[in-house]
Write an enzyme that holds these catalytic residues in place. Structure first.
Site, PDB file in Angstrom:
ATOM      1  N   ALA A 178       0.856  -1.193   0.000  1.00  0.00           N
ATOM      2  CA  ALA A 178       0.000   0.000   0.000  1.00  0.00           C
ATOM      3  C   ALA A 178       0.885   1.234   0.000  1.00  0.00           C
ATOM      4  O   ALA A 178       2.104   1.132   0.167  1.00  0.00           O
ATOM      5  CB  ALA A 178      -0.886   0.013   1.233  1.00  0.00           C
ATOM      6  N   LYS A 179       0.322   2.360  -0.211  1.00  0.00           N
ATOM      7  CA  LYS A 179       1.043   3.631  -0.070  1.00  0.00           C
ATOM      8  C   LYS A 179       0.013   4.715   0.126  1.00  0.00           C
ATOM      9  O   LYS A 179      -1.141   4.567  -0.294  1.00  0.00           O
ATOM     10  CB  LYS A 179       1.859   3.923  -1.338  1.00  0.00           C
ATOM     11  CG  LYS A 179       3.015   4.880  -1.107  1.00  0.00           C
ATOM     12  CD  LYS A 179       4.186   4.148  -0.469  1.00  0.00           C
ATOM     13  CE  LYS A 179       5.369   5.033  -0.238  1.00  0.00           C
ATOM     14  NZ  LYS A 179       6.547   4.234   0.154  1.00  0.00           N
ATOM     15  N   GLY A 180       0.450   5.817   0.723  1.00  0.00           N
ATOM     16  CA  GLY A 180      -0.472   6.932   0.900  1.00  0.00           C
ATOM     17  C   GLY A 180       0.271   8.236   0.831  1.00  0.00           C
ATOM     18  O   GLY A 180       1.507   8.263   0.838  1.00  0.00           O
TER      19      GLY A 180
END
Ligand code: NAD
Length: 439
Positions: free
Chosen positions: A124-126
């Site tokens: 994931a990444k944000g």
């Protein structure tokens, strides 16, 4: 304040979101990489279609009351590429360049990174599109808390566990953990990793990425039958990753002959002293190498740093530093990627043709996510380890991952980057196939 967040939770692929797409580069690169690897592995079209897009993409508007009383609304993102191998894991970055495509690309790379080193996570990444350098701590705290509340529906210790990335740190993670804990009415410190030690962070996390780089460099040198104390090293970027990599490699016996940061570079063929450099950076109000003087030390540019005569080059600053224009002139015979994406595809091809060995980012800089994993394990057990235990486990996992990538790449006769990505994509594919397609 009232409910001003406009959450857009979408399960669709990139096509419906064209309006949001501004930066094609990294997203194009990682998809091209996936295509190449999927071809080599003969992955069936249905699985490819799953792998080539994110499972879930959340875009949020984040209203923040600025110190002068104005309301500013920031764009925030959290993208979960794959949960096939476990809960999603990946950092949160604050930068003006953040957009949906960048976050998508970085989320995909996290799936591969976790799979390469064999830890039970998806990717994931944000991020939030903002300029943190222009914001006060109070504004950053409010931004972080509102962003956390907005993405909370898809977070969770068994769903998705954020960590720091560019321009975020242990303080940011403390604000995130506090926000979730306040909203849930109980301590949920295991919602993030990279926290301060006082809140359940892990000993050894700060040094972990640099330590991992030093460990893979040592493993590579072993395979090349080259002694650590006969090896010279140049490090671009003397921040968290670069300074710890240099310090630990020096402890292992290597000679650090060049380092640089945004203020410029230093070169001494007789060796720089990492401990003295660390003291200088700690005492410098801007935490830079700027102003460092010692006998025998020459000042060089960042461009020159990449071309020094060191045996090992560690780019640990920014993306796209090794390109078609400078790759033909790089004199190092080994490149160990500390930064994410420091080598362009053209640069990579040139290095491969020239026989320069590149240890790719997904393997070389995985020490950070490995110790994040160890932090999560400690948090879930509410039992904390000695630093030596953390470092020993990190070493075991890095050494195992390096050996697997090295052996696989030799067997398939491909460069280490392709070998690492092939192993990773195969592992995610196996997980998808074992689980089957729901329902
Ligand atoms: P950092 O902000 O602590 O350090 C970055 C360093 O790069 C600083 O010394 C800065 O002065 C220098 N720099 C900036 N622009 C430069 C330029 N043009 N030329 C040379 N140096 C320049 O960041 P960090 O945490 O050390 O991260 C560095 C890289 O490693 C990033 O690509 C990051 O995504 C990647 N990375 C970090 C971690 C981690 O655990 N910190 C884990 C995996 C990957």
């Amino acid at each position: 304040m009232g409910q001003m967040t406009t959450d857009v939770l979408t399960l669709q692929g990139p096509s419906i979101l064209q309006g949001e797409i501004r930066k094609e580069d990294l997203w194009d690169t990682v998809r091209a990489q996936l295509d190449e690897v999927a071809d080599a592995l003969n992955i069936e079209p249905g699985i490819r279609a799953i792998l080539s897009r994110a499972e879930r993409e959340l875009m949020v508007a984040v209203p923040v009351v600025m110190d002068d009383g104005r309301i500013e609304v920031f764009n925030g993102y959290r993208v979960q590429h794959s949960s096939a191998r476990g809960p999603c894991k990946g950092g949160i970055r604050y930068a003006q360049a953040v957009d949906l495509n960048e976050v998508r690309a970085l989320a995909m790379l996290m799936s591969w990174k976790c799979a390469v080193v064999g830890i039970p996570y998806g990717g994931a990444k944000g991020g939030v599109q903002c300029d943190p350098a222009q914001m006060s701590q109070a504004e950053l705290s409010r931004l972080t808390r509102r962003f956390t509340a907005a993405i909370m529906p898809i977070l969770g210790p068994k769903r998705d566990i954020p960590a720091p990335d560019m321009n975020t740190n242990a303080q940011t993670m403390a604000w995130m953990a506090d926000t979730v804990s306040m909203l849930e009415g109980k301590a949920v410190m295991e919602i993030v990793t990279g926290k301060p030690i006082a809140l359940g962070g892990s000993l050894g996390r700060k040094e972990a990425t640099g330590r991992g780089i030093a460990l893979v460099t040592a493993e590579l040198l072993k395979r090349k039958r080259k002694r650590l104390n006969a090896t010279t090293v140049a490090v671009q970027g003397y921040g968290n990753v670069g300074s710890h990599a240099a310090t630990i490699l020096q402890q292992m016996g290597c000679r650090i002959i060049a380092v640089s940061d945004v203020s410029g570079g230093l070169y001494n063929p007789e060796g720089l002293d990492a401990n003295q450099l660390n003291q200088h950076v700690a005492a410098n109000p801007k935490h830079l190498l700027d102003g460092y003087e010692a006998p025998g030390v020459e000042h060089i540019s960042n461009d020159d740093l990449l071309l020094t005569d060191a045996d090992v080059l560690i780019p640990a600053a920014l993306e796209h530093q090794i390109r078609a224009d400078n790759a033909p002139h790089i004199r190092a015979s080994m490149v160990v990627e500390g930064a994410n994406g420091p080598t362009t595809r053209e640069g990579d091809e040139i290095l491969n043709e020239r026989g320069v060995i590149v240890v790719p980012d997904v393997l070389a800089n995985a020490g950070g996510v490995i110790v994040s994993y160890l932090e999560w394990v400690q948090d879930l057990q509410n039992f904390f380890w000695e630093e030596a235990e953390v470092n020993r486990t990190l070493k075991n996992l890095m050494v195992r991952a390096f050996a697997e990538v090295w052996d696989f790449s030799r067997q398939k006769q491909v460069p280490l980057r392709k070998g690492a990505l092939m192993l990773a994509v195969q592992r995610v594919t196996d997980a998808i196939q074992s689980r089957g397609i729901f329902p």
